[in-house]
Design a protein around this motif. Structure first.
Motif, short mmCIF file in Angstrom:
data_model
loop_
_atom_site.label_atom_id
_atom_site.label_comp_id
_atom_site.label_asym_id
_atom_site.label_seq_id
_atom_site.Cartn_x
_atom_site.Cartn_y
_atom_site.Cartn_z
N ARG A 8 26.87 -9.88 0.62
CA ARG A 8 27.32 -8.73 0.44
C ARG A 8 26.54 -7.68 -0.24
NH1 ARG A 8 28.47 -8.25 -4.85
NH2 ARG A 8 29.04 -10.00 -6.27
N MET A 9 27.06 -6.33 -0.25
CA MET A 9 26.11 -5.52 -1.15
C MET A 9 26.32 -5.37 -2.59
SD MET A 9 25.06 -3.37 1.21
CE MET A 9 24.74 -1.93 0.26
N PRO A 10 25.23 -5.25 -3.19
CA PRO A 10 25.04 -5.23 -4.75
C PRO A 10 26.50 -4.52 -5.25
CG PRO A 10 23.12 -4.90 -4.01
CD PRO A 10 24.20 -4.55 -2.79
N ASP A 11 26.94 -5.38 -6.34
CA ASP A 11 28.27 -4.73 -7.06
C ASP A 11 27.79 -3.55 -8.16
OD1 ASP A 11 30.40 -3.99 -8.72
OD2 ASP A 11 31.27 -5.89 -8.46
N GLU A 12 27.51 -2.30 -7.80
CA GLU A 12 26.93 -1.38 -8.97
C GLU A 12 27.96 -1.44 -10.29
OE1 GLU A 12 26.42 2.41 -7.33
OE2 GLU A 12 24.65 1.80 -6.55
N GLN A 13 29.09 -1.57 -10.08
CA GLN A 13 30.08 -1.42 -11.27
C GLN A 13 29.88 -2.58 -12.12
OE1 GLN A 13 31.62 1.40 -12.39
NE2 GLN A 13 30.57 2.02 -10.38
N ALA A 14 29.84 -3.95 -11.38
CA ALA A 14 29.62 -5.17 -12.31
C ALA A 14 28.23 -4.95 -13.09
CB ALA A 14 29.71 -6.30 -11.34
N TYR A 15 27.16 -4.52 -12.35
CA TYR A 15 26.12 -4.18 -13.00
C TYR A 15 26.07 -3.37 -14.17
CZ TYR A 15 20.99 -2.46 -12.70
OH TYR A 15 19.75 -1.82 -13.39
N LEU A 44 21.89 -8.91 -7.94
CA LEU A 44 21.11 -8.89 -6.70
C LEU A 44 21.38 -10.44 -6.15
CD1 LEU A 44 17.89 -7.16 -7.36
CD2 LEU A 44 19.62 -6.37 -5.79
N TRP A 45 21.32 -11.58 -7.02
CA TRP A 45 21.37 -13.04 -6.98
C TRP A 45 22.77 -13.30 -6.13
CZ3 TRP A 45 24.71 -16.75 -9.01
CH2 TRP A 45 24.55 -18.02 -8.58
N GLU A 46 23.80 -12.61 -6.89
CA GLU A 46 25.45 -12.62 -6.54
C GLU A 46 25.39 -12.13 -5.13
OE1 GLU A 46 27.71 -10.83 -9.85
OE2 GLU A 46 27.48 -12.88 -11.09
N ALA A 47 24.94 -10.99 -4.92
CA ALA A 47 25.17 -10.16 -3.71
C ALA A 47 24.52 -11.09 -2.56
CB ALA A 47 24.56 -8.84 -3.64
N GLN A 48 23.44 -11.81 -2.84
CA GLN A 48 22.62 -12.40 -1.78
C GLN A 48 23.57 -13.64 -1.63
OE1 GLN A 48 18.83 -13.89 -3.00
NE2 GLN A 48 18.18 -14.23 -0.67
N ARG A 49 23.78 -14.27 -2.64
CA ARG A 49 24.88 -15.55 -2.49
C ARG A 49 26.10 -15.51 -1.60
NH1 ARG A 49 27.25 -17.50 -7.86
NH2 ARG A 49 28.59 -16.03 -7.11
N GLU A 50 26.78 -14.17 -2.00
CA GLU A 50 27.90 -13.93 -1.30
C GLU A 50 27.79 -13.17 0.02
OE1 GLU A 50 30.34 -12.54 -4.38
OE2 GLU A 50 29.86 -14.24 -5.57
#
Length: 143
Positions: free
Chosen positions: A126-133, A118-124
């Motif tokens: 963009r939508m959250p990256d489910e695969q990275a999750y 969630l932090w990375e998605a907010q920072r960038e």
């Protein structure tokens, strides 16, 4: 569920806890919230004084944990596991539980991955990256 209305969301938590403590009937979401609160006795006093809880800012820079965010992440994980969304999270959760003291600890471990996503998605922006999750949770399952 509540959009961006922090006060309304917090009021739902405090009201669900009040109802649980007084034995009132709870709707399913209130039961889930109350059970999550029950697992966090360190937050009971705060939730039992809703006037001070509703507007309080919790500052990580001062070492404060936001109890509503923390418990909300537990609920998000429980919803994900219950619906197996993203696909495969239920099985990964079961694997993480095997390496943890209990399901609550497993959720705490997985919350690190959820928070990072969630932090990375907010920072960038963009939508959250489910695969990275899921990759992050897989790494927990292997430990």
């Amino acid at each position: 569920m509540f959009g961006n209305d922090r006060t309304q969301m917090r009021r739902f938590f405090t009201e669900a806890w009040r109802k649980a403590c007084t034995g009132e009937e709870l709707i399913p979401l209130e039961r889930m919230v109350a059970e999550t609160i029950r697992q966090h006795p360190e937050y009971h006093a705060l939730l039992e004084a809703p006037d001070s809880a509703l507007d309080k800012d919790f500052l990580p820079d001062l070492g404060e944990t936001n109890p509503f965010l923390h418990m909300g992440m537990h609920i998000s994980l429980q919803e994900q596991i219950g619906t197996d969304r993203p696909t495969g999270i239920r099985q990964l959760y079961q694997q993480v539980v095997l390496g943890a003291a209990d399901s609550h600890e497993a959720e705490h471990r997985m919350m690190e991955c959820l928070g990072k996503m969630l932090w990375e998605a907010q920072r960038e922006n963009r939508m959250p990256d489910e695969q990275a999750y899921l990759r992050c949770i897989r790494s927990l399952a292997k430990k």
